[in-house]
Write a protein that holds these residues in place. Sequence first.
Motif, PDB file in Angstrom:
ATOM      1  N   SER A 148      -5.893 -11.627  -5.059  1.00  0.00           N
ATOM      2  CA  SER A 148      -6.973 -11.005  -4.598  1.00  0.00           C
ATOM      3  C   SER A 148      -7.103 -11.164  -2.607  1.00  0.00           C
ATOM      4  O   SER A 148      -7.497 -10.128  -2.035  1.00  0.00           O
ATOM      5  CB  SER A 148      -8.147 -11.878  -4.248  1.00  0.00           C
ATOM      6  N   ASP A 149      -5.226 -10.510  -2.610  1.00  0.00           N
ATOM      7  CA  ASP A 149      -4.916  -9.965  -0.948  1.00  0.00           C
ATOM      8  C   ASP A 149      -5.012  -8.257  -0.860  1.00  0.00           C
ATOM      9  O   ASP A 149      -3.539  -8.158  -0.668  1.00  0.00           O
ATOM     10  CB  ASP A 149      -4.460 -10.843  -0.549  1.00  0.00           C
ATOM     11  N   PHE A 150      -5.678  -8.097  -0.944  1.00  0.00           N
ATOM     12  CA  PHE A 150      -6.006  -6.690  -1.194  1.00  0.00           C
ATOM     13  C   PHE A 150      -5.192  -5.549   0.087  1.00  0.00           C
ATOM     14  O   PHE A 150      -4.349  -4.888  -0.119  1.00  0.00           O
ATOM     15  CB  PHE A 150      -7.231  -5.780  -1.191  1.00  0.00           C
ATOM     16  N   ASP A 151      -5.546  -5.811   1.036  1.00  0.00           N
ATOM     17  CA  ASP A 151      -4.369  -5.896   2.122  1.00  0.00           C
ATOM     18  C   ASP A 151      -3.517  -5.599   2.183  1.00  0.00           C
ATOM     19  O   ASP A 151      -2.564  -4.802   2.744  1.00  0.00           O
ATOM     20  CB  ASP A 151      -5.499  -6.369   3.569  1.00  0.00           C
TER      21      ASP A 151
ATOM     22  N   MET B  27      -2.459  -3.548  -0.370  1.00  0.00           N
ATOM     23  CA  MET B  27      -1.987  -2.155  -0.211  1.00  0.00           C
ATOM     24  C   MET B  27      -1.194  -1.718   0.769  1.00  0.00           C
ATOM     25  O   MET B  27      -0.262  -0.504   0.712  1.00  0.00           O
ATOM     26  CB  MET B  27      -3.246  -2.193   0.669  1.00  0.00           C
ATOM     27  N   HIS B  28      -0.681  -2.761   1.675  1.00  0.00           N
ATOM     28  CA  HIS B  28       0.514  -2.449   2.574  1.00  0.00           C
ATOM     29  C   HIS B  28       2.141  -1.885   1.445  1.00  0.00           C
ATOM     30  O   HIS B  28       2.793  -1.279   1.974  1.00  0.00           O
ATOM     31  CB  HIS B  28       0.917  -3.692   3.402  1.00  0.00           C
ATOM     32  N   TYR B  29       2.091  -2.872   0.480  1.00  0.00           N
ATOM     33  CA  TYR B  29       3.316  -3.218  -0.426  1.00  0.00           C
ATOM     34  C   TYR B  29       3.269  -1.534  -1.422  1.00  0.00           C
ATOM     35  O   TYR B  29       4.085  -1.027  -1.584  1.00  0.00           O
ATOM     36  CB  TYR B  29       3.488  -4.266  -1.446  1.00  0.00           C
ATOM     37  N   MET B  30       1.866  -1.635  -1.556  1.00  0.00           N
ATOM     38  CA  MET B  30       1.539   0.283  -1.910  1.00  0.00           C
ATOM     39  C   MET B  30       2.267   1.206  -1.262  1.00  0.00           C
ATOM     40  O   MET B  30       2.521   1.899  -1.946  1.00  0.00           O
ATOM     41  CB  MET B  30       0.455   0.423  -2.782  1.00  0.00           C
ATOM     42  N   ASN B  31       1.652   0.870  -0.326  1.00  0.00           N
ATOM     43  CA  ASN B  31       2.136   2.491   0.895  1.00  0.00           C
ATOM     44  C   ASN B  31       3.837   1.979   0.848  1.00  0.00           C
ATOM     45  O   ASN B  31       5.012   3.421   0.957  1.00  0.00           O
ATOM     46  CB  ASN B  31       1.623   2.744   1.945  1.00  0.00           C
ATOM     47  N   ASP B  32       4.510   1.009   1.347  1.00  0.00           N
ATOM     48  CA  ASP B  32       5.873   1.181   1.057  1.00  0.00           C
ATOM     49  C   ASP B  32       6.829   1.474  -0.005  1.00  0.00           C
ATOM     50  O   ASP B  32       7.540   2.384   0.019  1.00  0.00           O
ATOM     51  CB  ASP B  32       6.246  -0.190   1.118  1.00  0.00           C
ATOM     52  N   ALA B  33       6.038   1.400  -1.214  1.00  0.00           N
ATOM     53  CA  ALA B  33       6.284   1.921  -2.759  1.00  0.00           C
ATOM     54  C   ALA B  33       6.415   3.587  -2.540  1.00  0.00           C
ATOM     55  O   ALA B  33       7.314   3.761  -3.123  1.00  0.00           O
ATOM     56  CB  ALA B  33       6.248   1.148  -3.531  1.00  0.00           C
TER      57      ALA B  33
ATOM     58  N   HIS C  60      -2.336   3.554  -8.452  1.00  0.00           N
ATOM     59  CA  HIS C  60      -2.811   1.906  -8.037  1.00  0.00           C
ATOM     60  C   HIS C  60      -3.350   2.049  -6.258  1.00  0.00           C
ATOM     61  O   HIS C  60      -4.379   0.990  -6.652  1.00  0.00           O
ATOM     62  CB  HIS C  60      -1.419   0.717  -8.186  1.00  0.00           C
ATOM     63  N   LEU C  61      -2.570   2.946  -5.578  1.00  0.00           N
ATOM     64  CA  LEU C  61      -3.576   2.926  -4.183  1.00  0.00           C
ATOM     65  C   LEU C  61      -4.593   2.924  -4.050  1.00  0.00           C
ATOM     66  O   LEU C  61      -6.311   2.565  -3.457  1.00  0.00           O
ATOM     67  CB  LEU C  61      -3.165   3.285  -3.471  1.00  0.00           C
ATOM     68  N   SER C  62      -5.034   4.464  -5.489  1.00  0.00           N
ATOM     69  CA  SER C  62      -6.934   5.129  -5.081  1.00  0.00           C
ATOM     70  C   SER C  62      -7.236   3.738  -6.019  1.00  0.00           C
ATOM     71  O   SER C  62      -8.664   3.816  -5.684  1.00  0.00           O
ATOM     72  CB  SER C  62      -6.476   5.763  -5.467  1.00  0.00           C
TER      73      SER C  62
ATOM     74  N   MET D 159     -12.306  -1.714  -3.944  1.00  0.00           N
ATOM     75  CA  MET D 159     -12.455  -1.986  -1.574  1.00  0.00           C
ATOM     76  C   MET D 159     -13.907  -1.362  -1.603  1.00  0.00           C
ATOM     77  O   MET D 159     -13.707  -1.445  -0.240  1.00  0.00           O
ATOM     78  CB  MET D 159     -11.881  -2.626  -1.099  1.00  0.00           C
ATOM     79  N   LEU D 160     -14.051   0.039  -2.421  1.00  0.00           N
ATOM     80  CA  LEU D 160     -15.264   0.167  -1.853  1.00  0.00           C
ATOM     81  C   LEU D 160     -14.959   1.653  -0.619  1.00  0.00           C
ATOM     82  O   LEU D 160     -15.806   2.246   0.286  1.00  0.00           O
ATOM     83  CB  LEU D 160     -16.958  -0.092  -1.541  1.00  0.00           C
ATOM     84  N   ARG D 161     -14.096   1.847  -0.571  1.00  0.00           N
ATOM     85  CA  ARG D 161     -13.712   3.002   0.368  1.00  0.00           C
ATOM     86  C   ARG D 161     -12.982   3.971  -0.153  1.00  0.00           C
ATOM     87  O   ARG D 161     -11.666   4.756  -0.687  1.00  0.00           O
ATOM     88  CB  ARG D 161     -11.901   2.069   0.715  1.00  0.00           C
ATOM     89  N   PHE D 162     -14.444   4.407  -1.376  1.00  0.00           N
ATOM     90  CA  PHE D 162     -14.221   6.021  -1.446  1.00  0.00           C
ATOM     91  C   PHE D 162     -13.830   6.646  -0.823  1.00  0.00           C
ATOM     92  O   PHE D 162     -13.017   8.124  -1.338  1.00  0.00           O
ATOM     93  CB  PHE D 162     -15.230   5.644  -1.916  1.00  0.00           C
ATOM     94  N   ASP D 163     -14.185   7.199   0.312  1.00  0.00           N
ATOM     95  CA  ASP D 163     -12.890   8.600   0.906  1.00  0.00           C
ATOM     96  C   ASP D 163     -11.939   8.370   1.519  1.00  0.00           C
ATOM     97  O   ASP D 163     -11.852   9.500   1.053  1.00  0.00           O
ATOM     98  CB  ASP D 163     -14.047   8.320   2.335  1.00  0.00           C
ATOM     99  N   GLU D 164     -11.354   7.046   1.017  1.00  0.00           N
ATOM    100  CA  GLU D 164      -9.886   7.281   1.283  1.00  0.00           C
ATOM    101  C   GLU D 164      -9.439   7.090   0.066  1.00  0.00           C
ATOM    102  O   GLU D 164      -8.189   7.970  -0.384  1.00  0.00           O
ATOM    103  CB  GLU D 164     -10.138   5.813   1.993  1.00  0.00           C
TER     104      GLU D 164
END
Length: 167
Positions: A31-34, A37-43, A62-64, A70-75
């Motif tokens: 549950s370390d989503f931050d 997301m860092h690793y998804m962006n790197d991938a 996976h990023l979306s 995380m309820l960050r719908f606009d992103e």
Amino acid sequence: VQAEELARRHRDNFGLGEMYVTRCQISVGSSDFDTAMHYMNDAIRVGQENKAREQIAWGLDHLSGTYAFMLRFDEAEPIAAEGMALSIEIGNREYQAGIFTTQGLLHWRRGDLEAAIHAETQGAETAAMIGLVAMVVIGDWGAAWMQWQRGEYEPAIHHLQRAQAYA
């Protein structure tokens, strides 16, 4: 850490991309989503450098979904759209199924339950075509939950029964 150092030293960008995927999965599991997301962006970045479209689509799927959870719908919205376009272009139904279920959440958030149910159902049906059990269950459960919100109990039961049959 050692795997990343070795991959960088030997310029193994594909190995580096796989390592990011694995680290992302470990982070999600805790549950370390931050960090995930860092690793998804790197991938995604390494996939772009290597022109590895499957890896890019994986990351966008996976990023979306992670942004949506995380309820960050606009992103999540533009990433889901980009991921769906690429997944369709490369013919990857696994990522299409995942993004459909994310799009279901995005439609739900806007109050468009009809579009949400349709997206969740498409996710389940796309997943069923390739035997992707987890996404069948997620899509059918999502559709059922949204139908229940509309008071459509019989269709909700149908989706839950299909989810149970696949699980």
